[in-house]
Write a protein that holds these residues in place. Sequence first.
Motif, mmCIF file in Angstrom:
data_model
loop_
_atom_site.group_PDB
_atom_site.id
_atom_site.type_symbol
_atom_site.label_atom_id
_atom_site.label_comp_id
_atom_site.label_asym_id
_atom_site.label_seq_id
_atom_site.Cartn_x
_atom_site.Cartn_y
_atom_site.Cartn_z
ATOM 1 N N GLY A 36 48.415 31.008 26.537
ATOM 2 C CA GLY A 36 47.217 30.861 25.722
ATOM 3 C C GLY A 36 46.964 32.077 24.858
ATOM 4 N N PRO A 37 45.934 32.020 24.028
ATOM 5 C CA PRO A 37 45.637 33.156 23.149
ATOM 6 C C PRO A 37 45.197 34.396 23.911
ATOM 7 N N GLY A 38 44.749 34.215 25.155
ATOM 8 C CA GLY A 38 44.303 35.357 25.948
ATOM 9 C C GLY A 38 45.411 36.049 26.714
ATOM 10 N N ALA A 39 46.656 35.599 26.576
ATOM 11 C CA ALA A 39 47.779 36.151 27.347
ATOM 12 C C ALA A 39 47.951 37.668 27.205
ATOM 13 N N PRO A 40 47.732 38.272 26.021
ATOM 14 C CA PRO A 40 47.947 39.727 25.901
ATOM 15 C C PRO A 40 47.006 40.577 26.755
ATOM 16 N N GLY A 41 45.975 39.979 27.308
ATOM 17 C CA GLY A 41 44.994 40.773 28.058
ATOM 18 C C GLY A 41 45.322 40.997 29.514
ATOM 19 N N TRP A 42 46.569 40.786 29.933
ATOM 20 C CA TRP A 42 46.924 40.928 31.342
ATOM 21 C C TRP A 42 46.713 42.351 31.868
ATOM 22 N N GLY A 43 46.696 43.345 30.970
ATOM 23 C CA GLY A 43 46.497 44.729 31.408
ATOM 24 C C GLY A 43 45.044 45.110 31.619
ATOM 25 N N VAL A 44 44.107 44.253 31.192
ATOM 26 C CA VAL A 44 42.689 44.602 31.276
ATOM 27 C C VAL A 44 42.213 44.788 32.720
ATOM 28 N N PRO A 45 42.545 43.889 33.674
ATOM 29 C CA PRO A 45 42.004 44.053 35.032
ATOM 30 C C PRO A 45 42.806 44.988 35.926
ATOM 31 N N MET A 46 43.671 45.829 35.363
ATOM 32 C CA MET A 46 44.530 46.676 36.183
ATOM 33 C C MET A 46 43.897 48.020 36.543
ATOM 34 N N ALA A 47 42.841 48.422 35.842
ATOM 35 C CA ALA A 47 42.368 49.807 35.938
ATOM 36 C C ALA A 47 41.175 49.958 36.868
ATOM 37 N N THR A 48 40.944 51.204 37.312
ATOM 38 C CA THR A 48 39.795 51.568 38.149
ATOM 39 C C THR A 48 39.028 52.693 37.470
ATOM 40 N N ASP A 49 37.714 52.592 37.444
ATOM 41 C CA ASP A 49 36.875 53.639 36.866
ATOM 42 C C ASP A 49 36.452 54.597 37.975
ATOM 43 N N ILE A 50 37.037 55.789 37.977
ATOM 44 C CA ILE A 50 36.807 56.733 39.072
ATOM 45 C C ILE A 50 35.362 57.229 39.117
ATOM 46 N N ALA A 51 34.711 57.379 37.949
ATOM 47 C CA ALA A 51 33.343 57.898 37.927
ATOM 48 C C ALA A 51 32.391 56.932 38.631
ATOM 49 N N PHE A 52 32.488 55.633 38.300
ATOM 50 C CA PHE A 52 31.624 54.651 38.944
ATOM 51 C C PHE A 52 31.917 54.549 40.434
ATOM 52 N N ALA A 53 33.191 54.446 40.790
ATOM 53 C CA ALA A 53 33.568 54.230 42.193
ATOM 54 C C ALA A 53 33.123 55.396 43.070
ATOM 55 N N LEU A 54 33.390 56.624 42.632
ATOM 56 C CA LEU A 54 32.979 57.780 43.420
ATOM 57 C C LEU A 54 31.467 57.968 43.405
ATOM 58 N N GLY A 55 30.830 57.531 42.319
ATOM 59 C CA GLY A 55 29.373 57.592 42.284
ATOM 60 C C GLY A 55 28.741 56.741 43.360
ATOM 61 N N MET B 282 38.976 50.404 54.134
ATOM 62 C CA MET B 282 39.954 50.189 53.061
ATOM 63 C C MET B 282 39.594 48.962 52.224
ATOM 64 N N VAL B 283 39.052 47.926 52.872
ATOM 65 C CA VAL B 283 38.597 46.752 52.114
ATOM 66 C C VAL B 283 37.477 47.159 51.157
ATOM 67 N N GLY B 284 36.548 48.001 51.646
ATOM 68 C CA GLY B 284 35.477 48.485 50.773
ATOM 69 C C GLY B 284 36.007 49.276 49.596
ATOM 70 N N ALA B 285 37.024 50.124 49.848
ATOM 71 C CA ALA B 285 37.637 50.889 48.753
ATOM 72 C C ALA B 285 38.309 49.954 47.754
ATOM 73 N N GLY B 286 38.959 48.891 48.266
ATOM 74 C CA GLY B 286 39.591 47.919 47.382
ATOM 75 C C GLY B 286 38.582 47.209 46.494
ATOM 76 N N LEU B 287 37.422 46.892 47.076
ATOM 77 C CA LEU B 287 36.365 46.257 46.272
ATOM 78 C C LEU B 287 35.849 47.210 45.199
ATOM 79 N N LEU B 288 35.619 48.475 45.566
ATOM 80 C CA LEU B 288 35.141 49.451 44.587
ATOM 81 C C LEU B 288 36.179 49.703 43.497
ATOM 82 N N ALA B 289 37.465 49.548 43.845
ATOM 83 C CA ALA B 289 38.518 49.722 42.838
ATOM 84 C C ALA B 289 38.433 48.662 41.749
#
Length: 426
Positions: A122-141, A359-366
Motif C-alpha cells: 500500500g501507499p503506507g509501506a515506506p513507513g515501516w521504520g516509524v515504530p522502531m524507535a524509543t524516546d529516551i527522555a519520555f521513558a526515563l522521565g 522487563m515487560v514494563g520496560a518494553g511497554l515504555l519503549a
Amino acid sequence: MSPPHSPFTRFVHSESFAGLLLVCTALIAFVWANSPWRDVYFAWQHTHLALSLGNARLDLSLEHWVNDGLMAVFFLLVGLEIKRELLIGELASRRRASLAVAGALGGMLVPAALYAALNAGGPGAPGWGVPMATDIAFALGILALLGPRVPLGLKVFLTALAIVDDLGAVLVIALFYTSGLKLTFLALAALTWGLALYAGWRGAFSLKLYGVLGVLLWFFVLQSGLHATIAGVLLAFAIPIRQPTSAGYLASLAEAAKPGRGELVGARLRDLEDLLERAQSPLHRLEHALHPFVTFLVLPVFALANAGVPVSAGGFGVVSLGVLLGLIVGKPLGVVGGAWLAVRSGVAALPRQVGWGHMVGAGLLAGIGFTMSLFVANLAFGDGSLLTQAKLGVLLASVLAGMLGAGWLLLTSRRTLPGGESASIP
C-alpha cells in the motif's frame, strides 16, 4: 542504590525534565494546529530562511532548518552518548551490552514486521521504520516519576536499550531513507570526516576545530543526498574520549598554582579554571555543553514544529494503526522476547533486583517513540495525509505506552520483600 548525586542519577533527573518539557511543547503544537489559528502555525513552518556565503546559497523552510539543522545537533549528542557507552559505559560490559542489544534488536524488528504486514503493497509501506524507535527522555522521565519503586538496574537497562535503539535508527535512516546520492559532495563529506578522524586520532583537543569541521561536514552531507543529521553522528565518532597527557597537564597545573603577587591572583585563577576544564576529554566537554542546549531548545523546537497534527486532515487510517500496533504491541513483544532469548542462551543476565515483570514494563515504555518516530515519519512520507496519519499514530501510541508502562510497573513493584526490595511478577 546509586549515590544521590551520582552522574547517572543526575542524568535521569535531567532526562525526566526534558520529557516534561517535550510533553508541554507537543501539547501546545497539537492544540495550536487544531485551533482557529492553525493557519499561523503552518505558515511559520513553511517560511523560508536563506543563508548566503559568496556564490553559495542555502534556502530552506523553517521546518527544514529544524529537522535538518537543529536535529543534527541532537544526533551529535546521540553519537557522543553512543561512543561513550560503547567505550566506558554500560555497553562496554559484554553481558550488559548483550542484553541491551538483544532487547533493542527485537524491539526494532517486531514493530517493523507488524507495520509491514498491515501496510504491505500500500501507499503506507515506506513507513515501516516509524515504530522502531524509543524516546529516551519520555521513558526515563516516567521511570523517574515512579521513584524508588523501580530498581536502578531497570533504568540502566532502558537507557542502554534506547542508546542501541538510536544507533539502529541512525543506520535505518542512512540505508533506507536516503535520496539519490551526489558523488562529488559525498566525496567532500568523506574527506572532511577523514580530517576529523585524523584530528581525533592525533589527539587534537580543540572543540573549535571540530566545530568548523562539523559545519563543513553537515553542509556536504546535506548536499550529497544523505540526510544531514547523519553528519552529527559521524562527527561524534571522530571526537576523542581520552584525556590530555597527564604529565604535561600536571606540570601546567602546578605552574599555574604557584603563589604570586596579589595582582596576578585573578589571572592565575582563570588559568586554573581553564586547566581544570581541559582535564576532561573533548567528548565529555562537548557532551556536557550540548546537553542543556538540546534539552531546552532543540527538542522543544522540534516538538513544536512536528507535533502539530490537524486531526481533520487525514484522520486515523491504516498507517496510524500500523504505527500504533508496532509501538504498543510490537515493542514489548520484541524487547522482552529478545532479552529472554539472550538470557536463555546464557550470553546475558537480568540486572540485579530486576524480574521479568519489570522487563515487560520496560518494553511497554519503549513504545514511547515520540522524537525519533516523528523524525522518521517526516523522512518516509514528506507532506500529505499519510504523514498526518503516521504522526497521529505516534502521538496516540506514545501516550498509551507511557500510561500502560507506568501502570504495569506500579503493579509489579507494589509488593515488597522483608528486606525492602521490590518483588516483581515472575
